[in-house]
Write a protein that holds these residues in place. Structure first.
Motif, short mmCIF file in Angstrom:
data_model
loop_
_atom_site.label_atom_id
_atom_site.label_comp_id
_atom_site.label_asym_id
_atom_site.label_seq_id
_atom_site.Cartn_x
_atom_site.Cartn_y
_atom_site.Cartn_z
N LYS A 211 -4.17 -1.28 11.15
CA LYS A 211 -4.25 -0.30 10.07
C LYS A 211 -3.26 -0.67 8.97
O LYS A 211 -2.21 -1.24 9.22
CB LYS A 211 -3.94 1.10 10.59
CG LYS A 211 -5.02 1.61 11.54
CD LYS A 211 -4.77 3.03 11.94
CE LYS A 211 -5.91 3.47 12.86
NZ LYS A 211 -5.67 4.78 13.43
N SER A 212 -3.61 -0.31 7.75
CA SER A 212 -2.75 -0.53 6.60
C SER A 212 -1.85 0.69 6.43
O SER A 212 -2.35 1.81 6.25
CB SER A 212 -3.60 -0.76 5.35
OG SER A 212 -2.79 -1.07 4.25
N LEU A 213 -0.52 0.46 6.52
CA LEU A 213 0.44 1.56 6.43
C LEU A 213 1.53 1.25 5.42
O LEU A 213 1.79 0.09 5.12
CB LEU A 213 1.09 1.81 7.80
CG LEU A 213 0.19 2.24 8.94
CD1 LEU A 213 1.00 2.41 10.22
CD2 LEU A 213 -0.55 3.53 8.62
N GLU A 214 2.16 2.32 4.93
CA GLU A 214 3.30 2.20 4.01
C GLU A 214 4.60 2.47 4.74
O GLU A 214 4.66 3.34 5.62
CB GLU A 214 3.18 3.21 2.87
CG GLU A 214 2.31 2.78 1.76
CD GLU A 214 2.37 3.72 0.55
OE1 GLU A 214 3.39 4.41 0.34
OE2 GLU A 214 1.37 3.75 -0.18
N PHE A 215 5.64 1.71 4.36
CA PHE A 215 6.97 1.91 4.91
C PHE A 215 7.99 1.83 3.78
O PHE A 215 7.90 0.92 2.95
CB PHE A 215 7.33 0.82 5.93
CG PHE A 215 6.56 0.93 7.21
CD1 PHE A 215 7.05 1.68 8.27
CD2 PHE A 215 5.34 0.29 7.36
CE1 PHE A 215 6.35 1.78 9.45
CE2 PHE A 215 4.62 0.40 8.54
CZ PHE A 215 5.13 1.14 9.59
#
Length: 155
Positions: free
Chosen positions: A68-72
């Motif tokens: 999955k594409s996630l932001e951090f």
């Protein structure tokens, strides 16, 4: 894993020496960045095999975010001494707060593999990329953000 930690420690030592030489003011104590995504990353645990090597154990929630594409949001922790970085660790605490000193545990961090390099900054950056779990390649961290892009570096 040992080589990566040695690399992080070497980069940390160099940056701390430079910061100490250039700074007259003690950097402020920062609170760790908290988010739902970092909480999942923090679920990484280890078991020891018969040879004494640590083996990563990925929780169900970690397995669920793979691919999955996630932001951090986080701070750059360089793997090597350079101005620009394309592969580095991202941490919930800034480099000036030594992860290997003082009390408490090493905070969670992930390996970031950017599409394009970014100049080192001691400010919070926001990164977005695809999560990859790495159970076996000891030359990399256990959780990698592949094909990542900088969303914001002005924090």
């Amino acid at each position: 894993m040992k080589a990566i930690l040695q690399s992080i420690f070497s980069g940390l030592l160099l940056v701390l020496i430079v910061q100490t030489a250039n700074a007259q003011v003690v950097p402020p104590e920062h609170l760790a960045i908290k988010s739902a995504n970092w909480e999942i990353i923090n679920e990484l645990t280890y078991t020891m095999d018969k040879e004494g090597s640590f083996i990563p154990v990925f929780s169900k929630r970690l397995k669920d975010i793979e691919g999955k594409s996630l932001e951090f949001k986080g701070y750059i922790v360089p793997f090597k001494t350079a101005v620009n970085h394309q592969v580095f660790a991202l941490s919930v605490l800034p480099l000036a707060q030594c992860h290997f000193c003082g009390t408490g545990n090493i905070p969670p961090f992930i390996q970031v593999e950017l599409k394009n390099p970014i100049s080192y900054t001691d400010r919070i950056i926001t990164i977005k990329g695809k999560v990859k779990l790495n159970p076996a390649d000891v030359s990399k961290l256990e959780i990698i953000l592949e094909g990542a892009e900088v969303i914001d570096s002005s924090n």
